[in-house]
Design a protein around this motif. Structure first.
Motif, PDB file in Angstrom:
ATOM      1  N   ASN A 142       1.795  -4.360  -4.973  1.00  6.90           N
ATOM      2  CA  ASN A 142       2.275  -3.662  -6.356  1.00  6.90           C
ATOM      3  C   ASN A 142       1.198  -2.689  -6.787  1.00  6.90           C
ATOM      4  O   ASN A 142       0.027  -2.902  -6.779  1.00  6.90           O
ATOM      5  CB  ASN A 142       2.708  -4.709  -7.558  1.00  6.90           C
ATOM      6  N   PHE A 143       1.620  -1.642  -7.346  1.00  7.64           N
ATOM      7  CA  PHE A 143       0.614  -0.708  -7.824  1.00  7.64           C
ATOM      8  C   PHE A 143       0.875  -0.317  -9.257  1.00  7.64           C
ATOM      9  O   PHE A 143       2.281   0.165  -9.712  1.00  7.64           O
ATOM     10  CB  PHE A 143       0.557   0.449  -7.062  1.00  7.64           C
ATOM     11  N   TYR A 144       0.013   0.009 -10.348  1.00  6.78           N
ATOM     12  CA  TYR A 144       0.365   0.479 -11.547  1.00  6.78           C
ATOM     13  C   TYR A 144      -0.754   1.509 -12.193  1.00  6.78           C
ATOM     14  O   TYR A 144      -1.866   1.037 -12.190  1.00  6.78           O
ATOM     15  CB  TYR A 144       0.606  -0.705 -12.638  1.00  6.78           C
ATOM     16  N   ARG A 145      -0.116   2.514 -12.534  1.00  6.41           N
ATOM     17  CA  ARG A 145      -1.205   3.707 -13.131  1.00  6.41           C
ATOM     18  C   ARG A 145      -0.537   3.807 -14.515  1.00  6.41           C
ATOM     19  O   ARG A 145       0.608   4.369 -14.670  1.00  6.41           O
ATOM     20  CB  ARG A 145      -1.205   4.777 -12.364  1.00  6.41           C
ATOM     21  N   ASP A 146      -1.462   3.816 -15.492  1.00  5.10           N
ATOM     22  CA  ASP A 146      -1.161   4.240 -16.885  1.00  5.10           C
ATOM     23  C   ASP A 146      -1.387   5.604 -17.087  1.00  5.10           C
ATOM     24  O   ASP A 146      -2.725   6.153 -16.997  1.00  5.10           O
ATOM     25  CB  ASP A 146      -1.825   3.352 -17.848  1.00  5.10           C
ATOM     26  N   TRP A 165       5.488  -2.456  -2.529  1.00  7.66           N
ATOM     27  CA  TRP A 165       5.871  -2.324  -1.162  1.00  7.66           C
ATOM     28  C   TRP A 165       5.712  -3.662  -0.510  1.00  7.66           C
ATOM     29  O   TRP A 165       4.893  -4.285  -0.731  1.00  7.66           O
ATOM     30  CB  TRP A 165       4.747  -1.387  -0.567  1.00  7.66           C
ATOM     31  N   ILE A 166       6.768  -3.912   0.223  1.00  4.69           N
ATOM     32  CA  ILE A 166       6.651  -5.370   1.117  1.00  4.69           C
ATOM     33  C   ILE A 166       6.627  -4.622   2.470  1.00  4.69           C
ATOM     34  O   ILE A 166       7.889  -3.815   3.217  1.00  4.69           O
ATOM     35  CB  ILE A 166       8.280  -5.786   0.812  1.00  4.69           C
ATOM     36  N   PRO A 167       5.679  -4.547   3.205  1.00  2.73           N
ATOM     37  CA  PRO A 167       5.313  -3.979   4.457  1.00  2.73           C
ATOM     38  C   PRO A 167       6.160  -4.411   5.720  1.00  2.73           C
ATOM     39  O   PRO A 167       6.387  -3.888   6.572  1.00  2.73           O
ATOM     40  CB  PRO A 167       3.905  -4.198   4.687  1.00  2.73           C
ATOM     41  N   PHE A 168       6.530  -5.707   5.759  1.00  5.63           N
ATOM     42  CA  PHE A 168       7.021  -6.415   6.897  1.00  5.63           C
ATOM     43  C   PHE A 168       8.016  -7.547   6.492  1.00  5.63           C
ATOM     44  O   PHE A 168       7.671  -8.113   5.421  1.00  5.63           O
ATOM     45  CB  PHE A 168       5.934  -6.781   8.048  1.00  5.63           C
ATOM     46  N   GLY A 169       8.713  -8.125   7.240  1.00  9.30           N
ATOM     47  CA  GLY A 169       9.446  -9.169   7.243  1.00  9.30           C
ATOM     48  C   GLY A 169      10.935  -8.975   6.790  1.00  9.30           C
ATOM     49  O   GLY A 169      11.430  -7.675   7.043  1.00  9.30           O
ATOM     50  N   ARG A 170      11.571  -9.718   6.431  1.00 11.25           N
ATOM     51  CA  ARG A 170      13.164  -9.861   6.029  1.00 11.25           C
ATOM     52  C   ARG A 170      13.431  -8.648   5.083  1.00 11.25           C
ATOM     53  O   ARG A 170      14.626  -8.097   4.894  1.00 11.25           O
ATOM     54  CB  ARG A 170      13.709 -11.087   5.788  1.00 11.25           C
ATOM     55  N   PHE A 171      12.503  -8.708   4.124  1.00  5.85           N
ATOM     56  CA  PHE A 171      12.727  -7.980   2.802  1.00  5.85           C
ATOM     57  C   PHE A 171      11.927  -6.615   2.902  1.00  5.85           C
ATOM     58  O   PHE A 171      11.258  -6.209   1.770  1.00  5.85           O
ATOM     59  CB  PHE A 171      12.669  -8.592   1.521  1.00  5.85           C
ATOM     60  N   THR A 172      11.825  -6.081   4.216  1.00  4.63           N
ATOM     61  CA  THR A 172      10.852  -4.924   4.308  1.00  4.63           C
ATOM     62  C   THR A 172      11.302  -3.443   3.386  1.00  4.63           C
ATOM     63  O   THR A 172      12.597  -3.208   3.305  1.00  4.63           O
ATOM     64  CB  THR A 172      10.702  -4.234   5.635  1.00  4.63           C
TER      65      THR A 172
END
Length: 892
Positions: free
Chosen positions: A840-844, A854-861
């Motif tokens: 996860n990324f957050y910029r104020d 971002w989910i890079p791999f797996g069932r929930f890519t």
């Protein structure tokens, strides 16, 4: 905001009249300028503060002051207020400026700023009325014509800000602004804005502009319109919710989450939304929020989705219909009644088919789906309860509706309902002074009864469960459908349980506490089982007899407990002492054999080919179980230990003895028992539990069970195989102690442990950082890192155990004061692959925010990116990108 200029007129009229009546009291300061003291003299000429009393012309009290001086010029009929001039009219309206001039010949008042020695603006004019305020470079008001002219205005309107060159007031609630900028950025030089030569502000409702262009910084963008209307969020209003659009890899192009918002009044609202996909899928949802201050707060969310699985046009349509319901009701405790609800459940495939349909949360630092936690959850629980305490009595009652659902095993358990009546412990003998002995004073009893109605979708057939490759046993179940509802009711398990515990305690020899107890339980059922032996098959068959049946049983117990302290004084290396505390408890309990024929709770049969008789309970499989069978005289022993170290704090004088305690072992306990009335397996399995915190950063938890007897294999013609190809070897216990036969202390039957390590302090100390103030968010460490290890051991047969272990790393890295990165990942040692991983990324960006997941791999890519302003006014002005890459209908 500028409105209600009648009150503004009274401000300056009051000042004008008040000062006019006081010109007779005059004196001259050191500079020769005449200064009026108003209604009395003051020794401080730099801070004048006067109040005008009520009369028929002034509705409220007028309060004015100036930090430097107040100068009256009677000939010119002028008054000047210098430096931090402040005029307050009533409790809701005030004016602040560096310089305020009043000219009653022209019937005008002017407020403006002065330039300092380097020609910089020292301060702007500040005006506030009720909850509206603005800043300006100059304000001129004619209290005869009621005309107002403002230059260089900066005003807040809702969540937005308006910068204008000049302002003209039309009526009492409309402003005409020239060369205006509208933005939701609070900076004097905003990051972005739209600029128009003409802006019209219609009270608190909306802002209308002429032709405008958008600017990012000071760079014009090729974005503009002929006019603009910006409604201000204030009072809730019903209206249309515009859908988002895009493309889904599985369902095609979509219009998602479009619908209508209903304002149902002060206490509730309703949102109805719909989704449509080009390949035939669709969905609906409804969310109702309700709140009544000081009473309750809750929300109800119902979602339905119909997903077309075969997206080929030439194939026959196949659909999966999914429903999910969430309800949360949180009351405020008032009196003796409380209603609370927490419900979460639905069809088994909802999370798998629809987890990507949910929007990212706009209120979280890190973008995530509301169902993101559900992606890796397998069990959901619900509970709706009502409790009532009868004030002035020891009684209370409760009604609970419970639900437990496992989406892997597809087993659903309902408790509809659980009704209980409880009486807290009372000590009736304390009322009699003649019975002043400790054993009578501490004598007390309580009572509880509960009715329970259990339903589940487990099949009553004897088919064995299905063993999956992941080790999950899926039992035989039937679908929850209207057709199977009569079967669900027929298999319901009902019962009533009454419990009466009675106890008293006494102190022996000052250090020992002995407790005597008696516990009686009684079970009520509306049916029982009647077994008979089939003469042809020689099998036991059960008939259900629907009649009232009761079963009572009891247990008598005696226990002795104390505390033993041991301290070793070291006084070396800063260590003052080490203390060991032991909490031993010895108990003796007895209960008769309720399987005896005289009780009638069990039936005894002699089956052909078996030397020992077979017992069958008349309440086998019932909701509340059966009375225990077999005589029990059990001697139990429990030992709890704690170990702590005392350190002398550095810098403290030795005479003060300022000690700091560090727990070395918070709890180390084991418990077991010995049954004197059985002829075999007298020793019960031993339970061991360990809990401690090492170095104030590592939390260790361990629970295990050890069987002290030997195991031997059982010959089975077709034992079956494990998923790894090894044959199953079933076993049986042998009445031989393991340590006597050289087998160690026993067989480990189960173990569950976890290690939770916080790496933040270690990394911070290795870098030489000083301690931060944990109460100040601005001083939080830039890195928050946690490492979690879990181990589960379960004995399956003689040679093989089911071992599951995984390690998880999660945390948050603050790259800059406005940039944060969160992550979570792990490794499953059994499956030999990386577990669910997300970044996860957050910029104020001050008035904007950038979020990403971002989910890079797996069932929930998948990935999600959102760039949006923080203001509610421009909540539809956003850019979002969400894509999924894996077909959720296929296993990975």
């Amino acid at each position: 905001m500028i409105r209600g200029y009648t009150s503004l007129f009274f401000i300056f009229l009051g000042v004008f009249l008040g000062l006019s009546f006081c010109l007779s009291a005059q004196r001259v300061d050191s500079s020769g300028v005449e200064i009026s003291g108003g209604w009395g003299d003051s020794s401080d000429s730099l801070a004048w503060r006067q109040r005008y009393p009520f009369n028929q012309h002034i509705l409220f009290e007028v309060d004015y002051k100036a930090l430097d001086s107040i100068v009256f010029i009677p000939g010119a009929k002028k008054i000047h207020l210098y430096q931090d001039a402040h005029i307050k009219y009533g409790a809701a309206t005030e004016l602040k400026s560096d310089l305020i001039d009043l000219d009653w010949k022209k019937n005008e008042m002017e407020a403006r700023y002065e330039e300092d020695t380097i020609s910089q603006k020292a301060a702007k004019v500040f005006f506030k009325e009720k909850d509206q305020s603005y800043l300006a470079e100059q304000l001129r008001y004619n209290f005869k014509s009621n005309k107002v002219f403002v230059r260089g205005i900066v005003m807040s309107e809702g969540d937005g800000y308006i910068h204008g060159d000049s302002v003209r007031v039309v009526g009492t609630d409309t402003l005409m602004i020239r060369d205006a900028k509208y933005t939701t950025c609070s900076l004097a030089d905003p990051h972005y804005y739209i600029q128009s030569s003409r802006v019209k502000l219609l009270g608190p409702k909306k802002i209308i502009t002429g032709p405008f262009f958008a600017y990012l910084g000071r760079v014009p963008l090729p974005v503009g319109f002929f006019f603009g209307v910006f409604p201000q969020p204030g009072k809730k209003n019903s209206g249309i919710l515009h859908p988002s659009y895009g493309e889904d890899r599985i369902r095609g192009f979509f219009l998602r989450r479009g619908g209508y918002y209903f304002d149902l009044g002060e206490y509730a609202d309703l949102t109805l939304l719909g989704d449509a996909y080009s390949k035939g899928s669709y969905g609906f949802s409804g969310a109702c929020r309700y709140k009544r201050r000081y009473f309750f707060d809750g929300n109800l969310d119902i979602r339905y989705n119909s997903t077309r699985i075969n997206t080929r046009i030439e194939t026959e349509e196949e659909r999966q219909n999914d429903l999910w319901v969430e309800w949360s009701h949180i009351p405020v405790s008032r009196g003796g009644q409380r209603f609370q609800a927490g419900l979460s459940g639905g069809t088994f495939n909802y999370n798998q088919n629809n987890l990507f349909n949910e929007p990212p949360s706009p209120t979280s630092e890190f973008s995530s789906n509301p169902l993101q936690n559900s992606r890796i959850r397998s069990e959901f629980n619900s509970n709706v309860s009502y409790t009532k305490s009868f004030i002035g009595t020891p009684f209370n009652t409760s009604i609970n509706f419970k639900h437990k659902q496992n989406i892997q095993t597809r087993v659903v358990d309902f408790v509809l309902p659980n009704v209980s009546l409880n009486m807290r412990r009372v000590s009736p003998l304390q009322r009699f002074p003649a019975l002043s002995h400790e054993v009578f004073e501490k004598f007390g009893f309580s009572y509880s009864s509960s009715f329970q109605n259990q339903l589940n979708n487990l099949s009553m057939q004897s088919s064995p469960p299905i063993q999956t490759e992941t080790g999950i046993e899926i039992p035989s179940t039937y679908a929850l459908s209207p057709e199977n509802f009569p079967l669900l009711l027929r298999n319901a398990r009902r019962g009533v349980q009454h419990t009466v515990p009675v106890s008293t305690s006494i102190t022996l020899l000052k250090y020992f506490i002995t407790t005597s107890s008696f516990r009686y339980q009684e079970l009520w059922y509306d049916k029982f089982l009647d077994y008979h032996l089939d003469s042809e098959t020689h099998r036991l068959e059960a008939d259900t007899v629907y009649a009232f049946s009761r079963a009572g049983f009891y247990r008598i117990g005696e226990s002795l407990t104390t505390q033993i302290y041991g301290t070793t004084h070291i006084q070396k290396g800063g260590i003052e002492a080490i203390r060991h505390v032991l909490f031993p408890t010895i108990g003796l309990s007895y209960s008769p054999d309720f399987g005896a024929e005289k009780y009638g709770y069990y039936q005894e049969f002699n089956l052909p080919g078996q030397g020992n008789p077979v017992y069958r309970s008349r309440y086998s499989g019932f909701a509340l179980g059966s009375p225990p069978r077999g005589d029990r005289l059990v001697l139990s022993l429990e030992l709890r230990n704690s170990l702590e170290m005392k350190l002398m704090d550095e810098g403290d004088a030795e005479t003060t003895k300022a000690l700091r305690k560090i727990p070395l072992l918070e709890n180390f306990s084991f418990q077991g028992g010995y049954n004197f009335l059985v002829d075999s397996f007298q020793i019960n399995p031993v339970s061991i539990s360990v809990r401690t915190t090492l170095f104030q950063r590592i939390q260790l938890n361990l629970n295990m069970s050890v069987d002290p007897y030997l195991w031997e294999p059982i010959y089975v013609e077709n034992p079956g195989f494990h998923s790894d190809g090894l044959a199953r070897v079933p076993y049986r216990r042998v009445d031989l102690l393991s340590w006597k036969e050289g087998g160690g202390i026993g067989q480990l039957t189960g173990l569950q442990g976890s290690v939770n390590m916080s790496l933040t302090e270690w990394i911070k100390n290795s870098r030489g950082n000083t301690n931060q103030d944990s109460n100040n968010p601005a001083n939080q460490p830039p890195l928050d890192l946690n490492l979690i290890y879990n181990l589960v051991y379960r004995r399956q047969d003689l040679v093989r155990a089911d071992i599951r272990q995984n390690i998880t790393l999660n945390g948050r890295v603050q790259l800059t004061p406005l940039t944060k990165v969160g992550f979570s990942s792990g490794y499953d040692f059994r499956e030999e692959k990386i577990t669910y991983t997300s970044l996860n990324f957050y910029r104020d960006i001050h008035c904007w925010e950038l979020q990403g997941s971002w989910i890079p791999f797996g069932r929930f890519t998948s990935y999600e990116i959102a760039f949006r302003p923080k203001s509610r006014v421009l909540k539809s002005v956003k850019w979002e990108r969400r894509r999924t890459f894996v077909d959720v209908f296929q296993d990975n």
